[in-house]
Write an enzyme that holds these catalytic residues in place. Sequence first.
Site, mmCIF file in Angstrom:
data_model
loop_
_atom_site.group_PDB
_atom_site.id
_atom_site.type_symbol
_atom_site.label_atom_id
_atom_site.label_comp_id
_atom_site.label_asym_id
_atom_site.label_seq_id
_atom_site.Cartn_x
_atom_site.Cartn_y
_atom_site.Cartn_z
ATOM 1 N N ASP A 310 0.857 -1.342 0.085
ATOM 2 C CA ASP A 310 0.036 -0.035 -0.014
ATOM 3 C C ASP A 310 1.163 1.171 -0.010
ATOM 4 O OD1 ASP A 310 -2.299 1.627 0.311
ATOM 5 O OD2 ASP A 310 -1.753 1.725 2.353
ATOM 6 N N ASP A 505 -1.945 -0.562 6.011
ATOM 7 C CA ASP A 505 -2.346 -0.031 7.388
ATOM 8 C C ASP A 505 -3.508 0.465 7.695
ATOM 9 O OD1 ASP A 505 -2.006 2.244 5.960
ATOM 10 O OD2 ASP A 505 -1.362 3.296 7.904
ATOM 11 N N ASP A 509 -7.289 -1.727 3.446
ATOM 12 C CA ASP A 509 -6.538 -2.682 3.260
ATOM 13 C C ASP A 509 -6.792 -4.036 3.725
ATOM 14 O OD1 ASP A 509 -4.774 -0.969 1.726
ATOM 15 O OD2 ASP A 509 -3.887 -0.197 3.712
#
Length: 611
Positions: A310, A505, A509
């Site tokens: 990410d 995080d 996600d």
Amino acid sequence: MNYFFQDRLNAGLLAIALAGLVSGLVLSLTGFPTAAEFVWTAGVIPVLVALVVDIARSLRRGEVGLDIVAVLSMSAALLFGETLAASVVALMYSGGTSLESFAEGRARLEMRDLLSRVPRTATRHHNGALEEVDLDTIVPGDLLLIRQGDVAPVDGTVASERAMLDQSALTGESMPVGLERDSEVMSGSTNAGEAFDLMASRPAKDSTYAGIVRLVETAQKSKAPMARLADRYSLVFLAVTVSLASAAWWFTGDPVRAVAVLVVATPCPLIIAVPVALVAGLSRAAHFGVLIKGAKPLEAMAQIRTLILDKTGTLTDGRPQIVTIENHGTLSDDEILYFAAALDQASKHPIAQALVAAAKARGMQLPVPQEPDETAGEGVSGSIDGRAVIVGGTGFVAARAGASGSSEALAEPGAVIVALAVDGKPAGHLVMADALRSGMAELLSSLRREGINRILLATGDRRAVAEAVTEGLGLDAVRSDLTPDQKVLLVLTERKNGPVMMVGDGVNDAPALAAADIGVAMGARGAAASAEAADVVLLVDNLDRLLPGFKVARGSRQIAVQSVIAGIGLSIAGMIAAALGHITPVQGAILQEVIDVAVILNALRALRIKA
């Protein structure tokens, strides 16, 4: 309590077996062979009975293990008059069990240290006095006193001028960290300096450390595929052992050879080496701030070939930072930051809070803003030191100050312009961006050397922002404008190239973390949903912890495989030698114990993996 009872039982059986063997040897050497055989038998019976009870319990759970070989070897030795061999086997088996328990306890050392640090009470300020309270009664906003040596019981912020914290138990960092007022404190940190006040930000049950404890307890109950595979192979080994012993008896007519074969196979390195090595790996990873939720993900992590990252809060810091400050009048750069940060104290917007943090980092003493008026998501107006101040987006400031100001288009992709007007005139602007974490290029190169073949970025940000942030990183692909379900689809698609790890995080996600072979959550500031969905939690808000995680996972698995191959190879060689009459039952028992000790010591090497 069960573990305590089992340890006491193992110690008691070991003492009985040792006393029986030594007493029988003394009687035999002093001319009392019949009495010696009786004493040796008496020392074997308790171990044999305890072993039969344990096997019965395992069978009720549907588990069949190599403890059956131990029962067969001791029973056969007693049946055919090899009472000394039976006594040696009883001693070696009970000693091996105690050694295995010791090894697993040593392997769990780092994880046990984490659990042992859980505080039970806290000292809270109340009506000008201090009171000792249970953790469950603490609520956000409570002011707690953290004395020197105390462990922070909940997450919070420093309410004193400064605090010195030892985070080694959580992160592996040996040096204490100095924190200023309003800095975040992670529960589980130890106060290494003077007493300070902590403003609680979460209840104890929702704190970082409470989550870590839950994850550790889950990890300790897990079983890896390799361990389950060892259980299945143990049945094969059991069949081979019984067949070889029967063949030795059948072709030679000597039952003692069959006893010797059974003795050499008791117990087996296959069921000892794997759990010790993997538990040692879990403990070693925790030392480096990498909490792996069990032996199964530890083993899976060793086989990862594709890494998906990410962007915000993972590849980047997740907190906007000042890139440049430009002025349009007479104010200096520090004065522009001073007025903007002072007024932004009235806003909870992430950009505003980043400006306040930047000003405090430069040692600025910010006054309380007067008559602040915030337009959510756009900006704030008010008074600072008697001067009219406006801070926010360029359009917001230009409209309020009656000037054109700077254009948001001047910012690079991924950057944000914060404009400032003082006394109705444009004073300057600050360019802010979510910066790439330092050392990312070197880290990704190191991960490739650890066997990662593909590294991708998966982000919901615009294409231009994603490409600008990752320029020069050498990623294999950049996927932008992704929704949470599209991230899941990306994970599933990449599986054709091998096992996939996803690192993130945020709440968005969590689905992708759950879909990946291994999901990794940034645990220090990451959302609770992502930490729950993940298989691995990085206790330090830094992606570089992936590197020791990979090294420990692959090292532990390699050590486990080495131990199994070497142990089984030596055991089979000893069994063949026993079948051919080259090893007596007593010699076989001693040989197998040497093999077991060597296998356990090798498995414990996982505690010293360098990362």
